[in-house]
Write a protein that holds these residues in place. Structure first.
Motif, PDB file in Angstrom:
ATOM      1  N   GLY A  46       0.775  -1.232   0.000  1.00 34.92           N
ATOM      2  CA  GLY A  46       0.000   0.000   0.000  1.00 34.92           C
ATOM      3  C   GLY A  46       0.801   1.274   0.000  1.00 34.92           C
ATOM      4  N   VAL A  47       2.112   1.199  -0.225  1.00 28.92           N
ATOM      5  CA  VAL A  47       2.938   2.399  -0.267  1.00 28.92           C
ATOM      6  C   VAL A  47       2.751   3.070  -1.631  1.00 28.92           C
ATOM      7  N   PRO A  48       2.336   4.328  -1.678  1.00 26.63           N
ATOM      8  CA  PRO A  48       2.147   5.002  -2.971  1.00 26.63           C
ATOM      9  C   PRO A  48       3.480   5.145  -3.710  1.00 26.63           C
ATOM     10  N   PRO A  49       3.515   4.839  -5.004  1.00 24.72           N
ATOM     11  CA  PRO A  49       4.779   4.953  -5.743  1.00 24.72           C
ATOM     12  C   PRO A  49       5.368   6.354  -5.695  1.00 24.72           C
ATOM     13  N   GLY A  50       4.513   7.376  -5.651  1.00 19.66           N
ATOM     14  CA  GLY A  50       5.002   8.747  -5.607  1.00 19.66           C
ATOM     15  C   GLY A  50       5.642   9.134  -4.293  1.00 19.66           C
ATOM     16  N   PRO A  71       8.638   5.212  -9.188  1.00 19.51           N
ATOM     17  CA  PRO A  71       8.818   6.008  -7.975  1.00 19.51           C
ATOM     18  C   PRO A  71       8.959   7.490  -8.289  1.00 19.51           C
ATOM     19  N   ALA A  72       9.033   8.292  -7.230  1.00 19.96           N
ATOM     20  CA  ALA A  72       9.135   9.743  -7.414  1.00 19.96           C
ATOM     21  C   ALA A  72      10.470  10.154  -8.003  1.00 19.96           C
ATOM     22  N   GLY A  73      11.507   9.378  -7.765  1.00 17.85           N
ATOM     23  CA  GLY A  73      12.822   9.733  -8.264  1.00 17.85           C
ATOM     24  C   GLY A  73      13.859   8.731  -7.815  1.00 17.85           C
TER      25      GLY A  73
END
Length: 308
Positions: A137-141, A170-172
């Motif tokens: 459930g961890v948001p990719p962003g 992911p965000a970066g």
């Protein structure tokens, strides 16, 4: 250049670099020496370390560094070591201050090592770890993938594989002196051969074959320099200007920018390979980690705003 950095370079030049001049690769010696020299910093105040041990049903191993208060940022960290030595424990000196400065809960992956587990074992483990975060459930962003040296190359290869598979990205990514060309074709392998305090350039091609095994060393998932960079999230790269691996960073930055990727490349004068691991002793390492942590906070905050 601080006197602390000069001292670190002096020690590396006398103790580490001669090891890279020896013919062949003594895997067990490298693992033994690294284990003996591993400095294990204390867990930061207010944080806790939780080790995860793999088993047949869930082979992923690693360790979480978690803050007492919930964090909306998660860093997946991939340690360096040429794909054949080092571990999450040897890299706590880098991971702990990065987590503390960014406020991110951090999972440091204990991926499988060559030659017992050549390519694609490390990549498979990194992909599985990232996908496990998403499944939990961890948001990719809210995720940043980070790594140093071989782990930096692995982080970039993971991005390529995730993009190609259609996964949410992911965000970066934070890349500390990433090893992105295991064929060792960069000009800095020669031009910086006498300047790098840690390595001789000729040590890298044999190590690359040790990891690639039967695969083509120019396979983009082995050497991400040879891949397509379009569609990747922002990249943050730090490297020393005297490193034999300098061109592994500069060529990636050039290709990524040409593909429309946001890249922040920092070239630090007279810094040894992965100098960030010498925090808090080396002041340049402290400044570099603060800037890397700032990038982690910025890209995850930008993703949170975009999502909302």
């Amino acid at each position: 250049m601080s006197w602390q950095s000069a001292l670190a370079c002096w020690v590396l030049r006398r103790r580490m670099r001669p090891e890279t001049a020896k013919p062949g690769i003594d895997v067990e010696r490298a693992r033994r020496l690294t284990s003996k020299r591993a400095w294990l910093p204390k867990v930061p105040s207010g944080w806790r370390l939780e080790e995860r041990y793999g088993h047949d049903a869930a082979p992923l191993r690693g360790e979480w560094l978690l803050h007492g208060q919930p964090s909306h940022i998660t860093v997946l960290y991939l340690h360096g070591g040429g794909y054949y030595f080092c571990s999450p424990a040897t890299h706590r000196g880098l991971v702990f201050p990065l987590a503390r400065r960014s406020g991110a809960r951090t999972f440091s992956l204990d991926y499988r090592l060559a030659p017992e587990h050549p390519f694609p074992a490390a990549l498979d483990d990194a992909l599985a770890a990232y996908r496990k975060l998403l499944a939990d459930g961890v948001p990719p962003g809210s995720i940043v993938i980070a790594g140093d040296s071989a782990g930096g190359g692995l982080a970039l290869a993971t991005l390529l594989a995730l993009r190609d598979a259609g996964d949410s990205l992911p965000a970066g990514a934070v890349l500390f002196a990433p090893w992105t060309d295991l064929a060792a074709t960069g000009a800095s392998m020669t031009t910086n051969d006498g300047l790098d305090p840690m390595f001789y350039g000729r040590a890298f091609a044999p190590a690359g074959k040790l990891y690639s095994g039967d695969a083509d060393v120019r396979n983009p998932y082995v050497s991400p320099l040879y891949g397509r960079f379009d569609g990747l999230p922002p990249l943050f790269i730090q490297v020393g200007d005297t490193e034999v691996l300098l061109d592994d960073s500069t060529r990636v930055a050039q290709k990524a920018r040409a593909a429309g990727v946001s890249v922040e490349l920092q070239i630090w004068p007279k810094m040894p390979h992965v100098f960030q691991i010498f925090a808090p002793f080396v002041p340049e390492a402290n400044r570099a980690l603060e800037q890397a942590a700032g990038f982690v906070r910025r890209v995850t905050a930008a993703q949170a705003v975009e999502t909302s």
